[in-house]
Enzyme design. Structure first.
Site, short mmCIF file in Angstrom:
data_model
loop_
_atom_site.label_atom_id
_atom_site.label_comp_id
_atom_site.label_asym_id
_atom_site.label_seq_id
_atom_site.Cartn_x
_atom_site.Cartn_y
_atom_site.Cartn_z
N CYS A 197 -8.20 -12.61 2.42
CA CYS A 197 -8.34 -12.99 1.01
C CYS A 197 -9.37 -14.10 0.79
O CYS A 197 -9.54 -14.58 -0.32
CB CYS A 197 -6.99 -13.40 0.44
SG CYS A 197 -5.73 -12.12 0.65
N LYS A 237 3.71 -16.63 -3.62
CA LYS A 237 3.49 -15.34 -2.98
C LYS A 237 3.78 -15.47 -1.49
O LYS A 237 3.17 -16.28 -0.80
CB LYS A 237 2.04 -14.90 -3.21
CG LYS A 237 1.72 -13.56 -2.57
CD LYS A 237 0.33 -13.08 -2.96
CE LYS A 237 -0.03 -11.81 -2.23
NZ LYS A 237 -1.38 -11.36 -2.58
N ARG A 258 -1.44 -2.06 0.85
CA ARG A 258 -2.65 -2.27 1.66
C ARG A 258 -3.30 -0.93 2.00
O ARG A 258 -4.52 -0.87 2.16
CB ARG A 258 -2.32 -3.10 2.89
CG ARG A 258 -1.98 -4.53 2.47
CD ARG A 258 -1.65 -5.44 3.63
NE ARG A 258 -1.15 -6.72 3.12
CZ ARG A 258 -0.61 -7.65 3.87
NH1 ARG A 258 -0.49 -7.47 5.18
NH2 ARG A 258 -0.19 -8.78 3.33
N GLU A 286 4.41 -25.29 -4.81
CA GLU A 286 3.30 -24.44 -5.26
C GLU A 286 3.26 -24.37 -6.79
O GLU A 286 2.19 -24.42 -7.40
CB GLU A 286 3.45 -23.01 -4.72
CG GLU A 286 3.11 -22.84 -3.25
CD GLU A 286 1.59 -22.81 -3.00
OE1 GLU A 286 0.81 -22.85 -3.98
OE2 GLU A 286 1.19 -22.76 -1.84
N LYS A 336 6.40 -13.25 -6.06
CA LYS A 336 6.10 -11.97 -5.42
C LYS A 336 6.40 -12.05 -3.93
O LYS A 336 5.98 -13.01 -3.30
CB LYS A 336 4.62 -11.69 -5.64
CG LYS A 336 4.10 -10.47 -4.96
CD LYS A 336 2.63 -10.40 -5.15
CE LYS A 336 2.11 -9.27 -4.30
NZ LYS A 336 0.69 -9.20 -4.32
C1 PBG Z 1 -4.01 -8.95 -2.99
C2 PBG Z 1 -2.70 -8.39 -3.37
C3 PBG Z 1 -1.71 -7.78 -2.58
C4 PBG Z 1 -0.73 -7.32 -3.47
C5 PBG Z 1 -1.12 -7.69 -4.74
N1 PBG Z 1 -2.33 -8.38 -4.66
C6 PBG Z 1 -1.65 -7.49 -1.13
C7 PBG Z 1 -1.57 -8.54 -0.12
O1 PBG Z 1 -1.49 -9.74 -0.41
O2 PBG Z 1 -1.64 -8.13 1.03
C8 PBG Z 1 0.51 -6.55 -3.09
C9 PBG Z 1 1.07 -5.69 -4.15
C10 PBG Z 1 2.07 -4.69 -3.69
O3 PBG Z 1 2.49 -4.65 -2.52
O4 PBG Z 1 2.49 -3.89 -4.53
N2 PBG Z 1 -4.00 -10.13 -2.30
#
Ligand code: PBG
Length: 326
Positions: free
Chosen positions: A130, A195, A205, A233, A248
């Site tokens: 990222c 997250k 992914r 955070e 998330k």
């Molecule tokens: C991008 C991102 C991810 C998800 C949302 N934005 C993947 C990750 O961090 O690997 C996951 C969404 C999902 O699993 O539905 N960074």
């Protein structure tokens, strides 16, 4: 006071009574529908691990936007599959790329649909991380400018809300100042503030082609064991100017949703992620679960925990199911 004076079953006797005392109600207006934008025309490429979810070209994204509005779903969030990837993820802020094109097409046709963009580099970097890599590590500070440029390109395309999901420190401030400098003072930031480094992202992914080519995301995404850190955070993102927050994944983190809700007065979103969706779909396919009831119960639990809105691949189906029930 206790039994036999107190009898909780009195209020469960009929559907009318149960409905009368129901504390939480799930509505189509709670949902945000995730869409995967890809270049080309008339593309609708199924994602094996996410039945019912597709990589879609802009023309098909527009159709989805229309359907969301028809079903009472107010918002979509866009992810992109770019034509090319490089070390820095520069296609993330290319105005000709699928996400930017999808944003402007959606806003042109359906001004009332809220278009949110996911701001991250992992779909755009050749290594799948990222952020920028220096000496084998994900570099924080040099990544901020790339994220800010990405958010800016989304705002220029007409995005209503930008949603950074990269988990770099300081990204909300960097994005806020880039937006403000270029006149987008009114564009809100929905921060994926909390997250976790989760195995529940597996199917996503594949969908977005963003599997890290080496290592994992644990040096930037959070340790699933931590709750106090989530509040740290959140405090940071509040100080940097986040307008909305997200937790998330959702299902295994309902306690975190509750804790964040209690700690702030910002609108709070929960992301019912790809793995949570895939589990239900797979079990339903085998006939082991009642898909509709399980999915609605999961989504309800997120709202009950404190989510004001829910990002979910079930959005369209759930909107239909809710209509059937009412
Ligand atoms: C991008 C991102 C991810 C998800 C949302 N934005 C993947 C990750 O961090 O690997 C996951 C969404 C999902 O699993 O539905 N960074």
């Amino acid at each position: 006071m206790n039994f036999p004076i107190v009898r909780p079953r009195r209020l469960r006797k009929t559907a009318a009574l149960r409905s009368f005392v129901r504390e939480t109600e799930l509505l189509p207006r709670d949902f945000v529908y995730p869409l995967f934008a890809i270049n080309g025309k008339n593309v609708k490429k199924p994602i094996a691990s996410m039945p019912g979810v597709y990589q879609l070209s802009v023309d098909n994204i527009v159709r989805e936007g229309e359907e969301c509005l028809r079903l009472g779903i107010p918002a979509v969030i866009l992810f992109g599959i770019p034509a090319s990837k490089d070390e820095k993820g520069t296609s993330a802020f290319d105005p000709a790329e699928a996400v930017q094109q999808a944003v402007s097409a959606l806003k042109r046709q359906f001004p009332e649909l809220l278009v949110i963009t996911d701001v991250c580099l992992c779909e755009y970097t050749s290594h799948g991380h990222c952020g920028l890599i220096t000496a084998g590590e994900v570099e924080n500070d040099l990544t901020l400018n790339l994220l800010a440029q990405t958010a800016l390109s989304h705002a220029r395309a007409g995005a209503d809300i930008v949603a950074p999901s990269d988990m770099m420190d300081g990204r909300v401030a960097a994005i806020r100042s880039a937006l403000d400098e270029h006149g987008f003072v009114q564009t809100p930031i929905m921060s994926y503030a909390v997250k976790y480094a989760s195995a529940f992202y597996g199917p996503f992914r594949d969908a977005a082609g963003s599997v890290p080519q080496f290592g994992d995301r644990r040096s930037y995404q959070m340790d699933p064991a931590n709750c106090r850190e989530a509040l740290k955070e959140v405090a940071q993102d509040l100080a940097e100017g986040a307008d909305m927050l997200m937790v998330k994944p959702a299902l295994a983190y309902l306690d975190i949703i509750r804790a964040v809700k209690a700690a702030t007065n910002l609108p709070l979103a929960a992301y019912n992620v790809s793995g949570e969706y895939a589990m239900v779909k797979a079990a339903a396919e085998k006939g082991w679960l009642d898909e509709k009831r399980v999915a609605l119960e999961m989504l309800l639990s997120m709202k009950r925990a404190g989510a004001d809105m829910i990002l979910t691949y079930f959005a369209k189906e759930a909107a239909v199911w809710l209509k059937e029930e009412s």
